[in-house]
Design a protein around this motif. Structure first.
Motif, short mmCIF file in Angstrom:
data_model
loop_
_atom_site.label_atom_id
_atom_site.label_comp_id
_atom_site.label_asym_id
_atom_site.label_seq_id
_atom_site.Cartn_x
_atom_site.Cartn_y
_atom_site.Cartn_z
N ALA A 334 99.06 47.48 48.91
CA ALA A 334 99.62 48.76 49.32
C ALA A 334 100.88 48.99 48.50
O ALA A 334 101.79 48.15 48.52
CB ALA A 334 99.94 48.77 50.81
N ARG A 335 100.91 50.11 47.78
CA ARG A 335 102.05 50.38 46.90
C ARG A 335 102.34 51.89 46.90
O ARG A 335 101.49 52.70 47.28
CB ARG A 335 101.74 49.96 45.47
N PRO A 336 103.52 52.26 46.41
CA PRO A 336 103.83 53.69 46.28
C PRO A 336 102.89 54.37 45.30
O PRO A 336 102.45 53.79 44.30
CB PRO A 336 105.28 53.69 45.77
N GLY A 337 102.57 55.64 45.59
CA GLY A 337 101.75 56.42 44.69
C GLY A 337 100.30 55.95 44.66
O GLY A 337 99.87 55.13 45.47
N SER A 338 99.54 56.49 43.69
CA SER A 338 98.13 56.11 43.57
C SER A 338 97.71 55.83 42.13
O SER A 338 96.58 55.40 41.90
CB SER A 338 97.24 57.22 44.14
N GLY A 339 98.61 56.03 41.18
CA GLY A 339 98.26 55.83 39.78
C GLY A 339 97.86 54.41 39.44
O GLY A 339 97.13 54.17 38.47
N TRP A 340 98.32 53.47 40.23
CA TRP A 340 98.01 52.06 39.98
C TRP A 340 96.63 51.65 40.47
O TRP A 340 96.12 50.58 40.12
CB TRP A 340 99.04 51.18 40.71
N MET A 341 95.97 52.48 41.28
CA MET A 341 94.79 52.06 42.00
C MET A 341 93.54 51.85 41.13
O MET A 341 92.80 50.87 41.33
CB MET A 341 94.50 53.02 43.15
N PRO A 342 93.24 52.72 40.15
CA PRO A 342 92.03 52.49 39.36
C PRO A 342 92.02 51.12 38.68
O PRO A 342 91.01 50.40 38.74
CB PRO A 342 92.05 53.63 38.34
N ALA A 343 93.12 50.76 38.04
CA ALA A 343 93.17 49.46 37.36
C ALA A 343 93.03 48.31 38.36
O ALA A 343 92.35 47.31 38.07
CB ALA A 343 94.47 49.32 36.58
N ARG A 344 93.64 48.45 39.52
CA ARG A 344 93.56 47.39 40.52
C ARG A 344 92.14 47.28 41.08
O ARG A 344 91.64 46.17 41.29
CB ARG A 344 94.55 47.68 41.65
N LEU A 345 91.48 48.40 41.30
CA LEU A 345 90.11 48.36 41.80
C LEU A 345 89.16 47.75 40.76
O LEU A 345 88.24 47.00 41.10
CB LEU A 345 89.65 49.76 42.19
N GLN A 346 89.38 48.06 39.50
CA GLN A 346 88.57 47.44 38.44
C GLN A 346 88.78 45.93 38.43
O GLN A 346 87.82 45.16 38.31
CB GLN A 346 88.96 48.04 37.08
N GLU A 347 90.03 45.51 38.57
CA GLU A 347 90.34 44.08 38.60
C GLU A 347 89.64 43.39 39.78
O GLU A 347 89.06 42.30 39.62
CB GLU A 347 91.86 43.91 38.71
N LEU A 348 89.68 44.01 40.96
CA LEU A 348 89.05 43.42 42.14
C LEU A 348 87.53 43.38 41.98
O LEU A 348 86.88 42.42 42.41
CB LEU A 348 89.43 44.21 43.39
N ASP A 349 86.97 44.40 41.38
CA ASP A 349 85.52 44.43 41.18
C ASP A 349 85.10 43.31 40.23
O ASP A 349 84.09 42.63 40.47
CB ASP A 349 85.11 45.79 40.62
N ASN A 350 85.86 43.11 39.18
CA ASN A 350 85.54 42.04 38.22
C ASN A 350 85.67 40.66 38.86
O ASN A 350 84.86 39.76 38.58
CB ASN A 350 86.46 42.13 37.01
N ALA A 351 86.67 40.49 39.72
CA ALA A 351 86.95 39.17 40.27
C ALA A 351 86.05 38.81 41.44
O ALA A 351 85.72 37.63 41.64
CB ALA A 351 88.42 39.10 40.71
#
Length: 469
Positions: A334-351
């Motif tokens: 959970a973080r401010p804003g939403s711009g960080w979310m696509p990269a984080r979701l890609q990372e979680l999907d890969n892992a």
């Protein structure tokens, strides 16, 4: 005293204080102060040696329910009544009727019992007052507006339960009493209240200013730390400054069992809340929100992501199963804003190769759901799937058949949660009319939806031959 203040202006030892004299008065009248009350009085009544006047013109006192606020109000009023020649002390509450009823019902009886004929009381509808004729001082209730005090003077203004004031009411009150203090060099305003709700912005701004150390203001603030868990009744008891003096823990335990979680948090933990009611009771949430929620190692997981209505915060949750088959949901980012979310979701999907990554495309997270960088990762559920997932999430909480890993923001979101009915689809999360962010709840719901609605695994391929016929 086992409780410690949440915020408290420190006592300045270079200044003398009238606090000890107020304490002696209270003891002599048979109502000795509790430690928190004495601490408050000692700071609030400090004298600035450079001016010989009170160091603080504004005193902010916020304590939980049943902490002795009424006694503190009475003693501050009586002390000034008995020590200020021709003094004028004013008391108000959120309405004129409430002020008069509390003045007559809560303040006058103990004062007349303690001081007897030394004070005189008038109870007329248009002239309610308590006077100390020996020095010509008086204490009176008044409605919270700019009319009643016109042309008056005041040495002390006591404002009871300002959490119930709207911004308009609060501003009108300040405009009422500030001019009355102009010719009174030792005038003070004292606010005494629990914390408030979504409607209490005026009061919360006063508290925040006091906590920030605004000049001329002191604060005496008691209650559960605001990052604490108000459903932890033992922590609430430990933070309550009157436990062991005028109440015991069982009183708070009983209140916890009977009150809705938001109101209990406000009243006894003294934590500001964003709504006056909640979808689930404290006991219901206590059964499902726990620090012991653990997914089975190797459990299949699904991920849900959501963004708050004002787009100020993005949240990602994961859902899996415990060893007994109970769904477990955990907030994983959970973080401010939403711009960080696509990269984080890609990372979680890969892992973790989750069963699915759900993002509602008809929500403030639509920019995440349609980001080209994660178009092969994201699943955008249909409205019927979201409604079904919401129903399952709510039903599981009510039945206690889900575990939500403890997260302070997730727990707080249930205080502000509102629901809406969408046609024949049933109840869905109402982001717009919830009294705060519910992104943590939405992300948790989507993760559970992805877990429960994941298609069954395809059967292993079978090769048939003519010999099998």
């Amino acid at each position: 005293m086992t409780a410690v203040p949440r915020f408290h202006t420190p006592r300045d030892p270079s200044r003398r204080s009238l606090g000890p004299k107020l304490g002696k008065l209270a003891a002599a009248l048979g109502m000795p102060l509790m430690p928190w009350q004495q601490m408050a009085a000692d700071v609030a009544l400090e004298i600035d040696p450079a001016t010989g006047r009170f160091a603080y013109k504004r005193v902010v006192i916020t304590v939980p329910r049943q902490a002795g606020k009424t006694t503190m109000t009475l003693m501050l009023g009586l002390h000034r009544l008995l020590t200020t020649e021709t003094g004028k002390i004013w008391y108000t509450a959120q309405t004129g009727q409430a002020a008069r009823e509390r003045f007559i019902g809560d303040l006058v009886p103990p004062a007349t019992k303690l001081l007897g004929p030394a004070v005189t009381v008038k109870r007329g509808a248009g002239d309610t007052r308590m006077s100390f004729p020996a020095i010509g001082s008086q204490m009176r209730p008044h409605p919270p507006n700019d009319e009643y005090l016109h042309g008056e003077q005041s040495d002390l203004n006591l404002v009871d339960e300002p959490w119930a004031y709207t911004e308009i009411q609060g501003d009108a009150l300040v405009q009422a009493f500030l001019p009355t203090q102009n010719t009174r060099p030792n005038a003070q305003t004292v606010y005494l209240s629990t914390m408030g709700t979504a409607d209490s912005k005026w009061w919360h701004d006063i508290v925040d200013d006091a906590r920030a150390g605004v000049a001329g203001t002191c604060i005496c603030d008691w209650g559960l730390p605001e990052a604490g868990d108000p459903s932890d009744v033992e922590a609430v008891i430990a933070a309550h400054p009157a436990v062991g003096y005028t109440i015991d823990g069982d009183v708070i335990r009983e209140a916890h069992a009977q009150m809705k979680p938001a109101e209990f948090a406000r009243a006894y933990a003294n934590i500001r809340t964003a709504t006056r009611s909640a979808v689930f009771t404290a006991e219901t949430l206590k059964r499902v929100i726990t620090s012991d929620a653990t997914m089975t190692a190797g459990s299949s997981v699904a991920i849900g992501a959501a963004v708050s209505w004002d787009r100020s915060r993005g949240v990602i949750a994961a859902a899996g199963y415990a060893t007994d088959g109970t769904p477990v949901v955990e907030i994983i980012d959970a973080r401010p804003g939403s711009g960080w979310m696509p990269a984080r979701l890609q990372e979680l999907d890969n892992a973790h190769a989750p069963l699915s990554v759900l993002v509602d495309g008809r929500s403030p997270a639509s920019t995440v759901a349609t980001d080209p960088a994660v178009e092969d990762v994201i699943t955008i559920p249909e409205s019927r799937a979201v409604a079904g997932g919401t129903g399952s999430f709510l039903d599981r909480i009510s039945a206690g058949t889900i575990r939500l890993s403890w997260d302070a923001e997730l727990a707080a979101a249930f205080d502000v949660l509102a629901l809406r009915v969408v046609g024949d689809l049933g109840q869905m999360i109402d982001r717009k009319h919830s009294a705060g962010s519910v992104a943590h709840i939405e992300a948790a719901m989507l993760a559970l939806t992805g877990l429960e609605q994941a298609p069954a695994p395809a059967p292993a391929p079978m090769i048939w031959s003519m010999n099998d016929a």
